[in-house]
Design a protein around this motif. Structure first.
Motif, PDB file in Angstrom:
ATOM      1  N   LYS A 148      -0.294  87.187  49.073  1.00  0.00           N
ATOM      2  CA  LYS A 148      -0.855  85.983  48.463  1.00  0.00           C
ATOM      3  C   LYS A 148       0.044  84.794  48.794  1.00  0.00           C
ATOM      4  N   ASN A 149      -0.535  83.605  48.715  1.00  0.00           N
ATOM      5  CA  ASN A 149       0.220  82.389  49.047  1.00  0.00           C
ATOM      6  C   ASN A 149       1.459  82.239  48.175  1.00  0.00           C
ATOM      7  N   GLU A 150       1.363  82.623  46.908  1.00  0.00           N
ATOM      8  CA  GLU A 150       2.520  82.525  46.010  1.00  0.00           C
ATOM      9  C   GLU A 150       3.647  83.449  46.479  1.00  0.00           C
ATOM     10  N   GLU A 151       3.271  84.664  46.905  1.00  0.00           N
ATOM     11  CA  GLU A 151       4.274  85.621  47.399  1.00  0.00           C
ATOM     12  C   GLU A 151       4.945  85.097  48.670  1.00  0.00           C
ATOM     13  N   ILE A 152       4.124  84.523  49.542  1.00  0.00           N
ATOM     14  CA  ILE A 152       4.655  83.974  50.792  1.00  0.00           C
ATOM     15  C   ILE A 152       5.635  82.843  50.493  1.00  0.00           C
ATOM     16  N   SER A 153       5.255  81.965  49.567  1.00  0.00           N
ATOM     17  CA  SER A 153       6.123  80.832  49.240  1.00  0.00           C
ATOM     18  C   SER A 153       7.456  81.313  48.673  1.00  0.00           C
ATOM     19  N   GLN A 154       7.423  82.325  47.842  1.00  0.00           N
ATOM     20  CA  GLN A 154       8.662  82.870  47.281  1.00  0.00           C
ATOM     21  C   GLN A 154       9.503  83.526  48.362  1.00  0.00           C
ATOM     22  N   HIS A 155       8.864  84.263  49.231  1.00  0.00           N
ATOM     23  CA  HIS A 155       9.582  84.984  50.287  1.00  0.00           C
ATOM     24  C   HIS A 155      10.252  84.023  51.271  1.00  0.00           C
ATOM     25  N   LEU A 156       9.576  82.914  51.574  1.00  0.00           N
ATOM     26  CA  LEU A 156      10.104  81.977  52.559  1.00  0.00           C
ATOM     27  C   LEU A 156      10.852  80.803  51.940  1.00  0.00           C
TER      28      LEU A 156
END
Length: 184
Positions: A148-156
Motif C-alpha cells: 500500500k502507498n502508506e507502507e511504501i512511504s514508511q519504507h522509503l
C-alpha cells in the motif's frame, strides 16, 4: 568456491549452477508467494510450479543484464516472477472461455493492471529503467509486491502524498515512453 550472499550475483552472471542453486534456495519463498497470489484462481499447482521454474530460468538466462546489489536483486527477481505470472495469465485467458458472471466481474482490471498485462515483460523492464531509481522502487513495491502507498512511504521515508505524486507522474512517464517508442 562457496556461494554466499556477498558473491552470488557475480557467480550467477558467470552462469555457475551453484549460484542458481543458491538463488533458488534463498528466494523460493517470495517467488512462490508472488506467483501463487497471481495464479491461485486457476487452482492448478502444476501451473504454479511451471511458472516458478520459468522465473528461475529467466533469472539465470538474463543474469548478465542485472546490475545492482542484493536488495536490488530481490526486487528484480520479484519483478520477473510477477511478469511470468502475468504472461501465464495472458496465455490462459486467450484459451479459456469465461462462462460464469462472477468470473466476468473478476476479469475487470484497473488501468494499471491492464497496462502491465498489455505490455510484454521485457518492454516493462526496459521502460522502468527510464524512471528514477526511487520511482522504480515505488513501482516495484506497489505493483509487484502489492504494498500500500502508506507502507511504501514508511519504507522509503517519504510522505504518502509524495508516493502518490510519484506514482501518478511515473504512470504518465511510462505511458509517454510506451506511446513514444522510447525503448531503444
Amino acid at each position: 568456491m562457496r556461494i554466499t550472499s556477498e558473491n552470488f550475483i557475480k557467480h550467477l552472471k558467470r552462469k555457475r549452477e551453484e549460484a542458481l542453486e543458491y538463488v533458488i534456495e534463498e528466494y523460493i519463498g517470495i517467488v512462490k508467494a508472488i506467483i501463487y497470489n497471481s495464479l491461485q484462481s486457476y487452482n492448478d499447482p502444476q501451473l504454479v510450479e511451471e511458472c516458478i521454474n520459468d522465473t528461475f530460468l529467466g533469472v539465470y538466462d538474463n543474469s548478465r543484464q542485472f546490475e545492482g546489489n542484493q536488495e536490488d536483486f530481490r526486487r528484480w527477481i520479484c519483478t520477473i516472477a510477477k511478469f511470468k505470472a502475468i504472461d501465464k495469465q495472458r496465455k490462459l485467458s486467450k484459451t479459456e472461455i469465461v462462462t460464469d458472471i462472477n468470473e466476468i466481474k473478476n476479469a475487470v482490471k484497473s488501468a494499471e493492471e491492464e497496462f502491465f498485462v498489455w505490455s510484454s515483460t521485457e518492454d516493462i523492464l526496459k521502460m522502468m529503467t527510464k524512471l528514477e531509481p526511487v520511482d522504480r522502487d515505488i513501482f516495484t513495491m506497489k505493483f509487484f509486491l502489492n504494498m500500500k502507498n502508506e507502507e511504501i512511504s514508511q519504507h522509503l521515508g517519504l510522505t504518502k502524498a509524495s508516493v502518490d505524486n510519484r506514482l501518478y507522474r511515473g504512470k504518465k512517464r511510462l505511458q509517454q515512453i510506451r506511446l513514444g517508442g522510447l525503448l531503444t
